[in-house]
Write an enzyme that holds these catalytic residues in place. Structure first.
Site, short mmCIF file in Angstrom:
data_model
loop_
_atom_site.label_atom_id
_atom_site.label_comp_id
_atom_site.label_asym_id
_atom_site.label_seq_id
_atom_site.Cartn_x
_atom_site.Cartn_y
_atom_site.Cartn_z
N GLU A 1 0.84 -1.19 0.00
CA GLU A 1 0.00 0.00 0.00
C GLU A 1 0.88 1.25 0.00
OE1 GLU A 1 -3.46 2.08 2.77
OE2 GLU A 1 -3.29 -0.10 2.66
N ASN B 1 -2.92 -1.28 7.97
CA ASN B 1 -4.26 -1.73 7.63
C ASN B 1 -4.22 -3.25 7.55
OD1 ASN B 1 -5.46 0.90 7.35
ND2 ASN B 1 -4.34 1.13 5.44
N GLU C 1 -10.28 5.20 9.67
CA GLU C 1 -10.50 4.80 8.28
C GLU C 1 -11.03 3.37 8.18
OE1 GLU C 1 -7.35 7.66 5.96
OE2 GLU C 1 -6.63 5.65 6.52
N LYS D 1 1.62 11.57 13.29
CA LYS D 1 2.19 12.14 12.06
C LYS D 1 2.73 13.54 12.33
CE LYS D 1 -0.62 9.48 8.82
NZ LYS D 1 -1.39 9.49 7.56
N ASP E 1 -1.98 14.78 6.53
CA ASP E 1 -1.62 13.47 5.97
C ASP E 1 -0.41 13.59 5.05
OD1 ASP E 1 -1.64 10.80 5.37
OD2 ASP E 1 -3.43 10.86 4.12
N GLU F 1 6.09 10.54 13.32
CA GLU F 1 6.04 9.70 12.12
C GLU F 1 6.24 10.54 10.86
OE1 GLU F 1 2.93 6.57 11.83
OE2 GLU F 1 2.41 7.51 9.92
N GLU G 1 4.16 9.32 -1.12
CA GLU G 1 2.76 9.26 -1.51
C GLU G 1 2.28 10.57 -2.12
OE1 GLU G 1 -1.65 8.40 0.48
OE2 GLU G 1 0.18 8.16 1.68
N TRP H 1 -13.69 12.98 2.82
CA TRP H 1 -12.41 12.80 3.50
C TRP H 1 -11.93 14.03 4.28
CZ3 TRP H 1 -10.85 7.99 4.02
CH2 TRP H 1 -11.29 7.05 3.10
#
Length: 685
Positions: A169, A212, A295, A369, A374, A396, A402, A547
């Protein structure tokens, strides 16, 4: 023990040339233990390559390099070793610790000392960074200790191929190096080589599966534990402890219990028994990583409990074995109504976790984070990091790109991470790095896959290297780290013009994160990417979605009002002075203005430009910088390996195409929204 390096994969920052200084000398290694055996094997391999020798007994010809555990030093050793020990004692810096080491040179002998075997291993790799400079003029003993106790990489690798996210992912370098189509990969040489690379930049912990946790991955905790143990066997010789992502619903999913309520006695007993079995199989197991009530992942909310209840359940099971639970703070309402401007995803982590400060067990690490959203190209530092002084915190980062070009774009992230780590809340020197060092350390999402270049884009290797080095020492400068990486990866012995190569790579990479920022989402507003893929521009792609990732552009202005006076109140989550700085557009830094404020297009920035002109100018500038990078890289034909040059050329071509797409779509969108022409008369499509 270490085995031969794979021949079908790029050596990254450990090509044979970097061991020349060590491997061409007569070496003496004193000490015992598995990690010392690894050191000996590394030195033996280097000596076989470069003509030196290694032994483990004091008797013999005078060595030119001594690597010794302090407890193993006895009578009869080289005088230079005694001198180095005396210097350490005189310096009064205290023990070197579990992973620290000291380096000294006396006469013609270089001495590496460590209290524990891990320090000897890290010291050896420090010698590879120093090269011949470690064997020049004499110098007194210099201690080196890691700032962070835990320096960790999370792999978002799936055991089964996920129908949407694939084998990894948010992975942009091929498949997993651990798993393949539901089974462990049998190419253990690749895993050993990876462990070696990680140890060489200071990483000491990994999670081997996705946060996940799907059906197959959940079973790694029980009937597929042997698969995890096999990976632990490959990482152990390099001082790296394996952690496992687990589902909070494991008692229901794996044992058929009717509940996963963290206060239920049967649930507590199941976790305790299961954890005992894990440690019986993997005695140095690191612990669990949990994404809960986020999520769609299950969590304690289903039972009317909070995150402290959930985390403490697992911590209780891990405590007798010395393990920790990393409980991720990435928790927010992912079914928001875009019309409701009082709801703010940025607030969520603080709102959920800050009230729980002081309630977590000592072996719980809340993993937050570094930004409140994000991993966007530009975000402010998350206020959660300073809001929980009674809780161990891990910060983090995301090494996998990404939202920063997915390893198709050059985007050297160390300058950004360095800014975050140095960020402080007051004049007393309290920084993000200090919070992480005092608590749970640094964690990052890995960018590695089964691509021959590890990270897909050869230059993206620099991000993985820099993360490890910054986790060891947050004070290191990004340009210095890039120098280290260049010297190791493109060793001067392998290039016809190493100075030109180094200079050109700096020109391409030093400012590449800001270049990426210039041609993508402006002034900290974030997202504007294609939904799902998160690659390429789609300005309104998430604008009316569930979102919570909005920019609220209209005919009058753009940005999100997060002020206390008229907005979501997010600025109030920061301590002073930042709560005041961010509250007003007059004091808010330009680079995060649209994150905190909805402003008119004609609002004048501190730079003197209007917001709309800034958008136009930076998008043209960003493309021009990518065009220049393409030309610079082309000039390196013949100075780097042909396969590396070809892969980077291909990636730069795609970066240029995509940068132009970003420029044209962003500029056209805001021209149509604002009706304001470009002051320089350029075509805005």
């Amino acid at each position: 023990m270490t085995g031969p390096a794979p021949t079908d994969v790029h050596p990254a920052w450990l090509p044979p040339e970097v061991f020349r200084a060590v491997g061409s000398r007569h070496c003496l290694v004193l000490g015992a233990g598995g990690l010392v055996d690894t050191v000996v094997a590394e030195v033996e391999r280097a000596c076989a390559e470069h003509g030196g020798s290694v032994r483990r007994e004091v008797e013999g010809p005078p060595p030119s390099l001594v690597l010794a555990l302090v407890p193993a030093v006895g009578d009869g050793g080289p005088a230079e070793l005694d001198a180095a020990l005396a210097e350490l004692e005189t310096a009064g810096g205290g023990p070197l610790g579990a992973e620290g080491y000291a380096l000294a040179r006396h006469g013609e002998v270089t001495v590496l000392l460590a209290d524990q075997p891990a320090g000897l291993l890290y010291g050896l790799f420090h010698l590879t960074r120093l090269g011949e400079s470690a064997f020049g003029a004499p110098y007194a003993a210099q201690p080196h200790r890691p700032a962070m106790r835990r320096r960790m990489l999370d792999h978002w690798d799936n055991v089964d191929v996920h129908p949407v996210m694939g084998q990894v992912e948010r992975g942009y370098a091929g498949g997993s190096i651990f798993w393949q189509a539901g089974h462990p990969r049998r190419d253990r040489g690749r895993v050993r080589a990876y462990a070696r690379l990680l140890a060489a930049c200071g990483i000491n912990a990994v999670t081997v599966n996705n946060v996940n946790v799907h059906a197959t991955e959940a079973r790694l905790l029980t009937e597929r534990l042997d698969d995890v143990a096999e990976l632990a066997d490959e990482f152990r010789p390099y001082g790296i402890r394996v952690h496992l992502s687990v589902t909070f619903a494991a008692p229901v999913v794996l044992a058929g219990l009717s509940t996963a309520d963290p206060l239920d006695d049967a649930v507590r007993a199941w976790w305790a028994q299961t954890t005992r079995a894990v440690y019986a199989r993997i005695p140095d197991f690191g612990g669990y990583v949990v994404k809960a009530d986020s999520e769609g992942q299950p969590g304690p909310f289903s039972y009317g409990r909070d995150h402290a209840d959930g985390a403490n359940l697992l911590a209780e099971a891990l405590a007798p074995h010395g393990g920790v639970v990393h409980w991720r703070a990435f928790v927010y309402n992912h079914r928001q109504d875009w019309r409701d401007r009082s709801t703010d995803r940025a607030r969520a982590a603080f709102d959920h976790f800050a009230p729980l400060d002081g309630r977590f067990r000592d072996n719980v690490i809340v993993q937050v984070k570094h930004g409140p959203m994000d991993f966007q190209t530009r975000e402010p530092v998350s206020p959660v990091i300073t809001a929980m002084p009674g809780t161990r915190m891990a910060v983090e980062f995301q090494v996998t790109q990404e939202y920063t070009g997915q390893q198709r774009h050059v985007c050297y992230l160390a300058p950004w991470w360095s800014e975050v780590l140095r960020f402080g809340w007051s004049d007393d020197g309290h920084t993000v790095a200090g919070v992480a060092a005092d608590g749970g350390g640094l964690v990052a999402v890995s960018n590695v896959g089964d691509d021959p270049f590890w990270t897909g884009h050869p230059l993206a290797q620099a991000n993985l290297y820099a993360f490890g080095r910054l986790a060891w020492d947050p004070q290191l400068r990004p340009a210095e780290l890039l120098d280290e990486w260049i010297e190791l990866t493109f060793h001067p012995d392998t290039s016809a013009d190493p100075d030109l190569l180094r200079r050109t790579l700096h020109e391409i990479m030093d400012d590449s994160w800001r270049t990426y920022e210039r041609y993508t989402a402006p002034l900290g507003v974030g997202f504007m990417v294609r939904p799902g893929l998160h690659y390429g521009p789609d300005v309104d792609g998430y604008e009316y979605s569930r979102w919570g990732t909005y920019h609220f552009a209209d005919r009058d202005g753009v940005g999100v009002d997060r002020t206390r006076a008229t907005g979501t109140g997010f600025t109030g989550q920061y301590p002073r002075p930042w709560s005041r700085v961010y509250e007003s557009p007059d004091t808010c830094p330009d680079e995060v203005l649209l994150f905190f404020h909805h402003v008119p297009y004609e609002h004048v920035l501190h730079s003197g430009r209007t917001v709309i002109q800034h958008i136009y100018d930076t998008h043209f500038d960003g493309v021009a910088e990518v065009e220049a990078a393409c030309l610079r890289w082309k000039s390196l034909v013949g100075l780097v390996d042909a396969a590396v040059h070809a892969r980077v050329t291909e990636r730069l071509d795609e970066q240029l195409r995509c940068a132009r797409e970003w420029r044209d779509q962003i500029n056209a969108y805001f021209h149509r929204k604002s009706g304001v022409p470009d002051a320089h008369g350029r075509l805005l499509h």
